[in-house]
Motif scaffolding. Sequence first.
Motif, PDB file in Angstrom:
ATOM      1  N   GLY A   8       0.788  -1.175  -0.135  1.00 19.20           N
ATOM      2  CA  GLY A   8      -0.024  -0.016   0.103  1.00 19.20           C
ATOM      3  C   GLY A   8       0.781   1.216  -0.014  1.00 19.20           C
ATOM      4  N   GLN A   9       1.910   1.188  -0.773  1.00 21.54           N
ATOM      5  CA  GLN A   9       2.836   2.296  -1.062  1.00 21.54           C
ATOM      6  C   GLN A   9       2.435   3.651  -0.353  1.00 21.54           C
ATOM      7  OE1 GLN A   9       3.652   3.281  -5.026  1.00 21.54           O
ATOM      8  NE2 GLN A   9       5.573   2.138  -5.137  1.00 21.54           N
ATOM      9  N   TYR A  10       3.455   4.201   0.131  1.00 22.80           N
ATOM     10  CA  TYR A  10       3.394   5.453   0.712  1.00 22.80           C
ATOM     11  C   TYR A  10       3.974   6.645  -0.086  1.00 22.80           C
ATOM     12  CZ  TYR A  10       4.382   9.300   4.345  1.00 22.80           C
ATOM     13  OH  TYR A  10       4.132  10.507   4.840  1.00 22.80           O
ATOM     14  N   TYR A  11       3.301   7.640  -0.473  1.00 23.17           N
ATOM     15  CA  TYR A  11       4.026   8.908  -1.154  1.00 23.17           C
ATOM     16  C   TYR A  11       4.427   9.885  -0.211  1.00 23.17           C
ATOM     17  CZ  TYR A  11       4.299  12.119  -4.953  1.00 23.17           C
ATOM     18  OH  TYR A  11       4.972  12.915  -5.842  1.00 23.17           O
ATOM     19  N   ARG A  12       5.697  10.104  -0.065  1.00 25.26           N
ATOM     20  CA  ARG A  12       6.365  11.075   0.950  1.00 25.26           C
ATOM     21  C   ARG A  12       5.892  12.574   0.441  1.00 25.26           C
ATOM     22  NH1 ARG A  12      10.380  10.666   4.752  1.00 25.26           N
ATOM     23  NH2 ARG A  12      10.459   8.539   4.090  1.00 25.26           N
ATOM     24  N   GLU A  13       5.358  13.233   1.343  1.00 24.68           N
ATOM     25  CA  GLU A  13       4.884  14.804   1.048  1.00 24.68           C
ATOM     26  C   GLU A  13       4.489  15.303   2.064  1.00 24.68           C
ATOM     27  OE1 GLU A  13       5.014  17.724  -0.696  1.00 24.68           O
ATOM     28  OE2 GLU A  13       4.674  16.414  -2.453  1.00 24.68           O
ATOM     29  N   GLU A  14       4.821  16.670   2.105  1.00 23.36           N
ATOM     30  CA  GLU A  14       4.341  17.409   3.348  1.00 23.36           C
ATOM     31  C   GLU A  14       2.973  18.238   3.059  1.00 23.36           C
ATOM     32  OE1 GLU A  14       5.974  18.115   6.372  1.00 23.36           O
ATOM     33  OE2 GLU A  14       7.226  16.499   5.917  1.00 23.36           O
ATOM     34  N   SER A  15       1.803  17.645   3.362  1.00 25.59           N
ATOM     35  CA  SER A  15       0.653  18.187   3.366  1.00 25.59           C
ATOM     36  C   SER A  15      -0.259  18.070   4.465  1.00 25.59           C
ATOM     37  CB  SER A  15       0.086  17.558   2.011  1.00 25.59           C
ATOM     38  OG  SER A  15      -0.851  16.533   2.534  1.00 25.59           O
ATOM     39  N   VAL A  16      -1.400  18.752   4.695  1.00 26.83           N
ATOM     40  CA  VAL A  16      -2.299  18.671   5.601  1.00 26.83           C
ATOM     41  C   VAL A  16      -2.891  17.270   5.903  1.00 26.83           C
ATOM     42  CG1 VAL A  16      -4.205  19.684   4.331  1.00 26.83           C
ATOM     43  CG2 VAL A  16      -3.791  19.828   6.971  1.00 26.83           C
ATOM     44  N   ILE A  17      -3.130  16.733   4.538  1.00 33.33           N
ATOM     45  CA  ILE A  17      -3.489  15.350   4.680  1.00 33.33           C
ATOM     46  C   ILE A  17      -2.838  14.240   5.287  1.00 33.33           C
ATOM     47  CG2 ILE A  17      -4.722  13.424   3.180  1.00 33.33           C
ATOM     48  CD1 ILE A  17      -6.288  15.985   3.250  1.00 33.33           C
ATOM     49  N   HIS A  18      -1.423  14.558   4.822  1.00 30.89           N
ATOM     50  CA  HIS A  18      -0.220  13.441   5.492  1.00 30.89           C
ATOM     51  C   HIS A  18      -0.177  13.650   6.997  1.00 30.89           C
ATOM     52  CE1 HIS A  18       0.952  13.453   1.251  1.00 30.89           C
ATOM     53  NE2 HIS A  18       1.754  12.465   1.673  1.00 30.89           N
ATOM     54  N   ARG A  19      -0.410  15.053   7.368  1.00 29.00           N
ATOM     55  CA  ARG A  19      -0.430  15.322   8.763  1.00 29.00           C
ATOM     56  C   ARG A  19      -1.571  14.860   9.565  1.00 29.00           C
ATOM     57  NH1 ARG A  19       2.887  19.708   7.436  1.00 29.00           N
ATOM     58  NH2 ARG A  19       0.965  21.018   7.185  1.00 29.00           N
ATOM     59  N   LEU A  20      -2.617  14.645   9.031  1.00 34.92           N
ATOM     60  CA  LEU A  20      -3.996  14.155   9.864  1.00 34.92           C
ATOM     61  C   LEU A  20      -3.644  12.931  10.799  1.00 34.92           C
ATOM     62  CD1 LEU A  20      -6.915  14.721   7.310  1.00 34.92           C
ATOM     63  CD2 LEU A  20      -6.340  16.017   9.445  1.00 34.92           C
ATOM     64  N   ASP A  21      -4.492  12.915  11.585  1.00 40.49           N
ATOM     65  CA  ASP A  21      -4.075  11.765  12.689  1.00 40.49           C
ATOM     66  C   ASP A  21      -4.697  10.531  11.739  1.00 40.49           C
ATOM     67  OD1 ASP A  21      -4.633  11.391  15.958  1.00 40.49           O
ATOM     68  OD2 ASP A  21      -5.408   9.666  14.779  1.00 40.49           O
ATOM     69  N   PRO A  22      -4.107   9.412  11.906  1.00 45.17           N
ATOM     70  CA  PRO A  22      -4.541   8.010  11.092  1.00 45.17           C
ATOM     71  C   PRO A  22      -6.015   7.943  11.341  1.00 45.17           C
ATOM     72  CG  PRO A  22      -2.896   7.726  12.751  1.00 45.17           C
ATOM     73  CD  PRO A  22      -2.854   9.130  12.741  1.00 45.17           C
ATOM     74  N   ARG A  23      -6.355   7.922  12.656  1.00 47.34           N
ATOM     75  CA  ARG A  23      -7.664   7.623  13.093  1.00 47.34           C
ATOM     76  C   ARG A  23      -8.604   8.398  12.161  1.00 47.34           C
ATOM     77  NH1 ARG A  23      -7.289   8.896  19.283  1.00 47.34           N
ATOM     78  NH2 ARG A  23      -5.834  10.396  18.413  1.00 47.34           N
TER      79      ARG A  23
END
Lengths: 271, 284, 283
Positions: A8-23
């Motif tokens: 489930g590959q991860y795409y490294r980027e700095e964004s608000v979506i990336h920073r959201l709590d995984p829950r």
Amino acid sequence: MLRDITIGQYYREESVIHRLDPRVKLAGTFIYIILLFIFDNIWGYALATLAFAVVVKASRIPLKFILKGLRPILFLLLLTVFFNMFFVTGTHVILQYGIIRITWEGLKSAAFMGIRLILLILGSSLMTYTTTPNHLTDGLEKGLNWMNKFKVPIHEIAMMMSIALRFIPILLEETDIIMKAQSARGVDFEHGRVWTRAKNMVPILVPLFISAFRRANDLARAMEARCYRGGEGRTKMKPLVYARRDRAAYLLVVVYIALLIAGDRTLAYFL
Amino acid sequence: MSIVLDKVSHIYDLGTANERFALKDISLQIKDGEFIGLIGHTGSGKSTLVQHLNGLLKANYGTVYYNGEDIYAKDYSMKKLRQKVGLVFQYPEHQLFETTVIKDVKFGPKNMGLPQLEVDMRAFEALKQVGIGDDLLDASPFELSGGQRRRVAIAGILAMQPEVLILDEPTAGLDPKGREEILEQIARLHKERNITIILVSHSMEDVAKYAQRLLVMNRGRVVLDGAPQDIFPHYEEIEKIGLAAPQITYVMQSLKEAGLPVDTSITDLEQAVENICRYTKNVN
Amino acid sequence: MGIIQAENLVHEYIRRDEDGNVEEINRALDDINIDIQAGQFIAILGHNGSGKSTLAKHLNAILMPTEGTLWVDGMDTLDRENIWKVRQSAGMVFQNPDNQIVANVVEEDVGFGPENLGVPTEDIWKRVEECLKDVRMYEFRKASPNHLSGGQKQRVAIAGILAMHPKCIVLDEPTAMLDPVGRKEVIKTITRLNKEENITVILITHYMEEVVNADAVLVMDKGRIVMQGTPKEVFSKVDKLKEYRLTVPEVTLLAHKLRQKGVPVSKGILTTEQLVEEIKKVM
């Protein structure tokens, strides 16, 4: 190389979506998928597509990269569309050629199924693109904590997932080496009948299992040596704490649900 | 009879952002009956190179010839090549899978399609060559000690009776005695059966002791190629690429700098003792 | 009392058949007496199967004595109540670097031990930073362990142990699977920790070159401690070491042979510099 494969590959980027709590992301994706099935009309799909577009924009991941995720399921997608197109019976015939009969209902069903499937795949892959596997496990562990009450060992399951993620690339590489080593001893993996090829898996699988057990044993000992004794009494280096953006995201999910219901009702009123 | 590499290059992850040369433009000839020591630090391309010699990896550019034949030719049999060029991987005991020692050693010759009798004979002989006694034939490989398991795994390749034997760090993880035993057996195979040996190793002491020719690799290239006694005096070049010469080289070099006219090309212990004794005041 | 003390320590592996009858008794440790002081660097040598790994497992309370007693930091390892405290005060680094790293990110792996000990979050971060700097791996804190070299992985493993704030680190053949560069990295790291942080180090190995700087060397054979002393003392007995399936560094062997030939160099030479100095004297 095999070592670089990630599930489930991860795409490294700095964004608000990336920073959201995984829950938030887990719950959001779950709700999104459920709603795709409940509101299966033009309004539902239009809003779902819009929501998807907004999240993609916010995640800063190129759309092209996300669409690539569809490639592996392209065949399944075409098959679904094909079946719906030809086998859904209806009264408004558009085209008839011999036994082939395409109806308006079939076409509509095919289009809806196709769109639903595409949104489903893209929506859930967007979650894995923006969440590291570790974060995802953390989210599952904490988000599903309440299941502990029903004797579901959530901590242990999360720990197992996380360890599996660490060892899958190692075992893949090991498989590659074992295959080469057995090729050097004259095993032919490419030719021969199905039965022979199946038999040729034994010299790979036996060493692989032995190695997996040895690693599991070593790891268990190393974990005990570092005082691991289950989830109880453990603290967290990276505890999950909701931030303001997470609360805002939950709010947006609620707004999304409300809009879907409102639009659906309005649509039902006019039709 | 020989192996020839003609401008061989191998590229990992071709066409991706991680694209990099694992082997770069390597040309060399390995003659029949040579004992070659292949050294270089981790990631220098040693393992990649040896996997080209029996066709497990294919060069992106260039060709490999075995006994004059292009191994990438359409009708060339890779299976035959792999019987002739035996490759013992690192930690080969991790590839054992049969229930008994003898069955595991028979696996290779059996895959060659040899008659039963021939298979048996080769397996017995191979086990004898590595010093595994008859009492262990029916033991499970997993009951043996680490050193014994390693030798059984090597016997599995020997039973195919290869003309060239490549060993990728055959002594890794063994204790000093186990290391010595394996190396002595390899040296004996070379001497008695005239098998071409390619020994991949990190240990300068080991290759200095056994090999007739050294190939030193760095960043996918062969940077030094020659006899140990010719290569080790250039220990500064060897150090530059993160390796070290044998301790004896350092002793001889320092003695020479201190004004003792010793022979700095010596890497053998006995020779060193004799050479130094010539220039010192001895008690008796 | 030292940080590690064993008194008549015996360990027997007992193999039983299906009916539970004793089939075979293997005495892996036989009457071990040691007393290791805090801050020492101790090397344990021995061929495979000599009992050195069994001893290491006792130090970490993975195994319990069959007879005799072992105290780690004053705690009797037989007492089940002490087990986690023993493991915290005598941390253990294992041979295979891949099989002892739990997490998918370097810093999270170093935090694993403190998490298990219930250390508060803020302190975990402090410990992780400090320990990764101690092993010179701080710049790799966000990396995946899969992309590190063997030596780097072992240093992460050492940091993971350090983060539990142990008094003593036991390393069970930590360099056996590494290349020479990785071996040097690891030995340099533990030597520095011993000198600068005053952590007691117990290094189990069969690479003789790694033990020349130890305070004391113990040689094991058939479950017993058969030689004991400074590296110089132990390595001066070349023939005896050979009996125990061990070899000495090549310079030591060279010096030994020169002595046999009558060149008056002293016994137990450990480095090339020492040997060259000695030979210069008799030129």
